[in-house]
Design a protein around this motif. Structure first.
Motif, PDB file in Angstrom:
ATOM      1  N   GLY A  67       0.819  -1.198   0.000  1.00 15.11           N
ATOM      2  CA  GLY A  67       0.000   0.000   0.000  1.00 15.11           C
ATOM      3  C   GLY A  67       0.854   1.250   0.000  1.00 15.11           C
ATOM      4  O   GLY A  67       1.977   1.257   0.525  1.00 15.11           O
ATOM      5  N   ASN A  68       0.329   2.331  -0.592  1.00 11.16           N
ATOM      6  CA  ASN A  68       1.041   3.600  -0.710  1.00 11.16           C
ATOM      7  C   ASN A  68       0.252   4.743  -0.074  1.00 11.16           C
ATOM      8  O   ASN A  68      -0.967   4.684   0.051  1.00 11.16           O
ATOM      9  N   ARG A  69       0.976   5.791   0.214  1.00 10.37           N
ATOM     10  CA  ARG A  69       0.375   7.023   0.732  1.00 10.37           C
ATOM     11  C   ARG A  69      -0.232   7.875  -0.377  1.00 10.37           C
ATOM     12  O   ARG A  69      -1.290   8.472  -0.195  1.00 10.37           O
ATOM     13  N   ASN A  70       0.452   7.966  -1.524  1.00  7.10           N
ATOM     14  CA  ASN A  70       0.124   8.996  -2.509  1.00  7.10           C
ATOM     15  C   ASN A  70      -0.338   8.498  -3.874  1.00  7.10           C
ATOM     16  O   ASN A  70      -0.772   9.304  -4.692  1.00  7.10           O
ATOM     17  N   TRP A  71      -0.190   7.199  -4.145  1.00  5.88           N
ATOM     18  CA  TRP A  71      -0.633   6.702  -5.449  1.00  5.88           C
ATOM     19  C   TRP A  71      -0.903   5.214  -5.369  1.00  5.88           C
ATOM     20  O   TRP A  71      -0.466   4.546  -4.423  1.00  5.88           O
ATOM     21  N   ALA A  72      -1.619   4.716  -6.355  1.00  4.04           N
ATOM     22  CA  ALA A  72      -2.037   3.317  -6.355  1.00  4.04           C
ATOM     23  C   ALA A  72      -0.830   2.371  -6.277  1.00  4.04           C
ATOM     24  O   ALA A  72       0.202   2.646  -6.897  1.00  4.04           O
ATOM     25  N   PRO A  73      -0.969   1.306  -5.487  1.00  3.98           N
ATOM     26  CA  PRO A  73      -2.130   0.932  -4.683  1.00  3.98           C
ATOM     27  C   PRO A  73      -2.209   1.764  -3.394  1.00  3.98           C
ATOM     28  O   PRO A  73      -1.282   1.722  -2.578  1.00  3.98           O
ATOM     29  N   MET A  74      -3.304   2.499  -3.224  1.00  3.70           N
ATOM     30  CA  MET A  74      -3.468   3.342  -2.045  1.00  3.70           C
ATOM     31  C   MET A  74      -3.675   2.467  -0.812  1.00  3.70           C
ATOM     32  O   MET A  74      -4.353   1.440  -0.859  1.00  3.70           O
ATOM     33  N   VAL A  75      -3.118   2.910   0.307  1.00  2.03           N
ATOM     34  CA  VAL A  75      -3.171   2.090   1.516  1.00  2.03           C
ATOM     35  C   VAL A  75      -4.600   1.862   1.985  1.00  2.03           C
ATOM     36  O   VAL A  75      -4.925   0.795   2.526  1.00  2.03           O
ATOM     37  N   GLU A  76      -5.480   2.839   1.766  1.00  2.00           N
ATOM     38  CA  GLU A  76      -6.877   2.640   2.156  1.00  2.00           C
ATOM     39  C   GLU A  76      -7.478   1.449   1.425  1.00  2.00           C
ATOM     40  O   GLU A  76      -8.201   0.630   2.016  1.00  2.00           O
ATOM     41  N   ASP A  77      -7.199   1.330   0.107  1.00  4.71           N
ATOM     42  CA  ASP A  77      -7.724   0.218  -0.677  1.00  4.71           C
ATOM     43  C   ASP A  77      -7.087  -1.107  -0.249  1.00  4.71           C
ATOM     44  O   ASP A  77      -7.753  -2.146  -0.196  1.00  4.71           O
ATOM     45  N   THR A  78      -5.798  -1.052   0.047  1.00  2.00           N
ATOM     46  CA  THR A  78      -5.101  -2.268   0.465  1.00  2.00           C
ATOM     47  C   THR A  78      -5.651  -2.796   1.782  1.00  2.00           C
ATOM     48  O   THR A  78      -5.880  -4.008   1.935  1.00  2.00           O
ATOM     49  N   VAL A  79      -5.864  -1.901   2.744  1.00  2.00           N
ATOM     50  CA  VAL A  79      -6.390  -2.337   4.037  1.00  2.00           C
ATOM     51  C   VAL A  79      -7.791  -2.913   3.882  1.00  2.00           C
ATOM     52  O   VAL A  79      -8.139  -3.929   4.514  1.00  2.00           O
ATOM     53  N   ALA A  80      -8.607  -2.326   3.011  1.00  2.00           N
ATOM     54  CA  ALA A  80      -9.934  -2.886   2.750  1.00  2.00           C
ATOM     55  C   ALA A  80      -9.817  -4.296   2.167  1.00  2.00           C
ATOM     56  O   ALA A  80     -10.575  -5.214   2.544  1.00  2.00           O
ATOM     57  N   GLY A  81      -8.858  -4.487   1.250  1.00  2.00           N
ATOM     58  CA  GLY A  81      -8.641  -5.809   0.686  1.00  2.00           C
ATOM     59  C   GLY A  81      -8.141  -6.801   1.716  1.00  2.00           C
ATOM     60  O   GLY A  81      -8.521  -7.984   1.703  1.00  2.00           O
ATOM     61  N   MET A  82      -7.287  -6.346   2.628  1.00  2.00           N
ATOM     62  CA  MET A  82      -6.807  -7.221   3.698  1.00  2.00           C
ATOM     63  C   MET A  82      -7.963  -7.685   4.573  1.00  2.00           C
ATOM     64  O   MET A  82      -8.067  -8.870   4.926  1.00  2.00           O
ATOM     65  N   ALA A  83      -8.841  -6.748   4.923  1.00  2.00           N
ATOM     66  CA  ALA A  83     -10.001  -7.110   5.750  1.00  2.00           C
ATOM     67  C   ALA A  83     -10.887  -8.120   5.035  1.00  2.00           C
ATOM     68  O   ALA A  83     -11.367  -9.096   5.635  1.00  2.00           O
ATOM     69  N   ALA A  84     -11.081  -7.910   3.723  1.00  2.00           N
ATOM     70  CA  ALA A  84     -11.901  -8.843   2.946  1.00  2.00           C
ATOM     71  C   ALA A  84     -11.277 -10.234   2.912  1.00  2.00           C
ATOM     72  O   ALA A  84     -11.994 -11.249   2.817  1.00  2.00           O
ATOM     73  N   ASP A  85      -9.953 -10.303   3.003  1.00  2.00           N
ATOM     74  CA  ASP A  85      -9.247 -11.585   2.999  1.00  2.00           C
ATOM     75  C   ASP A  85      -9.228 -12.242   4.379  1.00  2.00           C
ATOM     76  O   ASP A  85      -8.640 -13.318   4.543  1.00  2.00           O
ATOM     77  N   GLY A  86      -9.803 -11.558   5.368  1.00  2.00           N
ATOM     78  CA  GLY A  86      -9.854 -12.128   6.708  1.00  2.00           C
ATOM     79  C   GLY A  86      -8.683 -11.776   7.598  1.00  2.00           C
ATOM     80  O   GLY A  86      -8.524 -12.353   8.685  1.00  2.00           O
ATOM     81  N   VAL A  87      -7.842 -10.815   7.175  1.00  2.00           N
ATOM     82  CA  VAL A  87      -6.708 -10.398   8.001  1.00  2.00           C
ATOM     83  C   VAL A  87      -7.229  -9.612   9.203  1.00  2.00           C
ATOM     84  O   VAL A  87      -7.983  -8.645   9.053  1.00  2.00           O
ATOM     85  N   ARG A  88      -6.835 -10.011  10.370  1.00  2.00           N
ATOM     86  CA  ARG A  88      -7.263  -9.315  11.590  1.00  2.00           C
ATOM     87  C   ARG A  88      -6.150  -8.489  12.218  1.00  2.00           C
ATOM     88  O   ARG A  88      -6.407  -7.515  12.899  1.00  2.00           O
TER      89      ARG A  88
END
Length: 350
Positions: free
Chosen positions: A83-104
Motif C-alpha cells: 500500500g502507498n500514501r500517494n498513489w495506487a495501490p493506495m493504503v486505504e484500498d489495500t487495508v480494505a482488501g486485507m479485511a476482505a481476505d480475513g486479516v485481523r
C-alpha cells in the motif's frame, strides 16, 4: 512460534506509473500545503524526463518478492500486501482488501528507516487514516521499528560504497571523498524530537549516525554528510548544504573524485536518480571530478533479510540488533506515535 499477526503490509510513498498520473500524484503529495501550480509543473518535468514513470512501485514490488522468498526460507507463513500514501495501490484500498481476505492483525514495514515526521509519524497517520476509512472491523496494524542502524542495512551500504569506489579511475580512488546524502527537510521539522533529544534533531542525528557507521565499516575516517531534494519556498530554511553546492566546495579544495552514498534512501527512486545520477553527476563532470554513486540497499537480499528479522522481533521475541548510539522507536499499533513528541509535526512556517 506464537502467531501475533496474519499478514505483512509494505507501506510506501508511491509514485506515478504513466505520464497522465504525474500531476494527480504530485497534487496528492502536496495536498493541503498550498504549493503553487508552477512548482508542481517544474517537478513534473523530472518525472516526464523518465517517461512519466517513477521506479518506486516497481522497486517495492521487487522488495516484496524478495521478502516473500525470505519468509518462505524462514518458515514464516505471512502473506505480503502493498500500500502507498500517494498513489495506487493506495493504503486505504489495500487495508480494505486485507479485511476482505480475513486479516485481523498485520505488521507494517515502512520504506523509511528514520524517525521524524516524514520518516515515521506520517506513516502512523497513513495507518490511522486507512483504518478509519474502512471503519469498524479494520485490521489492527502494527508498525515495525525504525531500522536506520540495523547491522544488515549498514553492511549493505558499506559493500555498495566499496563497489562504487572501484568504479572510479584507479589513480583517483585513494583520494576520493566519501559524501553521504539524505533527503533534506525544513530545519523547523528537524527541531522536533521529544524529551530524549535536547534541542530535537531526531532525524538528522539518526542520519548522521548511519553515515558514521557506514564510514567506519568501510575504513573512511573523514567524510561529509550533505542533503538533497529540498523543496518549498526559499525563505524557509532547510537542512544544508545541498549536494550540488557541496561539490563546488570540494572542487575548491582540490578534491578530484567523490563517492556519493544516498544513505537516506532505501531504493533508487526518482529523487535519487534525478538529484544524484543527473544533477550531481553533471556538476561533477563540469568540475572535472570523477563521480561514483553507491547503490541503495533495496535490491540486495540482505534488505529482505532485515525485514524478516524485524518480523521475527515481533512474532517470536527475537533480540533487536542495532549498531548505533542514537535512539530509535517502535513498534506501535493502529497509528499511535512511538513515543511522546518524538516525531511531532512542527508548526508550519508562514
Amino acid at each position: 512460534m506464537s502467531r501475533a499477526a496474519d499478514a505483512l503490509l509494505l507501506l510506501s510513498f508511491g509514485g506515478p506509473e504513466r505520464p497522465e498520473d504525474v500531476m494527480p500524484f504530485l497534487e496528492n503529495v502536496t495536498r493541503g500545503r498550498g504549493v503553487p501550480r508552477e512548482r508542481l509543473e517544474e517537478v513534473a518535468e523530472h518525472y516526464l524526463h523518465f517517461g512519466g514513470v517513477s521506479p518506486i512501485n516497481r522497486l517495492n514490488r521487487d522488495i516484496i518478492a524478495a521478502v516473500e522468498a525470505e519468509l518462505a526460507t524462514a518458515g514464516i507463513d505471512l502473506p505480503v500486501y502493498f500500500g502507498n500514501r500517494n498513489w495506487a495501490p493506495m493504503v486505504e484500498d489495500t487495508v480494505a482488501g486485507m479485511a476482505a481476505d480475513g486479516v485481523r492483525s498485520a505488521l507494517v514495514f515502512p520504506t523509511s528507516a528514520w524517525g521524524g515526521y516524514s520518516g515515521c509519524l506520517q506513516y502512523h497517520e497513513d495507518i490511522a487514516r486507512a483504518r478509519a476509512a474502512f471503519g469498524d472491523g479494520a485490521p489492527d496494524l502494527i508498525k515495525l521499528r525504525q531500522y536506520f542502524d540495523h547491522p544488515l542495512l549498514i553492511e549493505t551500504f558499506a559493500d555498495a560504497i566499496r563497489a562504487a569506489q572501484q568504479e572510479l579511475p584507479a589513480e583517483r580512488r585513494d583520494g576520493a571523498r566519501l559524501v553521504f546524502t539524505a533527503h533534506s527537510i525544513p530545519v523547523a521539522a528537524d527541531a522536533t524530537g521529544g524529551p530524549p533529544f535536547d534541542g530535537g534533531r531526531l532525524y538528522s542525528r539518526q542520519v548522521a549516525e548511519a553515515a558514521r557507521l557506514c564510514a567506519a565499516a568501510t575504513g573512511f575516517t573523514d567524510y561529509d554528510l550533505v542533503w538533497q531534494s529540498r523543496s518549498g519556498p526559499p525563505q524557509v530554511p532547510w537542512l544544508e548544504p545541498d549536494i550540488v553546492y557541496h561539490l563546488d566546495d570540494l572542487s575548491g579544495k582540490n578534491i578530484d573524485a567523490v563517492i556519493v552514498c544516498p544513505v537516506g534512501f532505501v531504493s533508487d527512486h526518482l529523487e535519487v536518480i534525478w538529484d544524484l545520477d543527473n544533477e550531481a553527476k553533471e556538476k561533477a563532470a563540469e568540475l572535472g571530478m570523477a563521480f561514483a554513486r553507491a547503490a541503495t540497499p533495496g535490491t540486495d537480499r540482505r534488505f529482505a533479510q532485515l525485514v524478516v528479522e524485524l518480523i521475527g522481533e515481533h512474532l517470536d521475541g527475537r533480540e533487536q540488533r542495532y549498531l548505533g548510539d542514537v535512539s530509535g522507536f517502535g513498534c506501535t499499533t493502529n497509528g499511535r506515535p512511538c513515543a511522546e513528541g518524538c516525531c511531532a509535526l512542527p508548526a508550519r512556517p508562514r
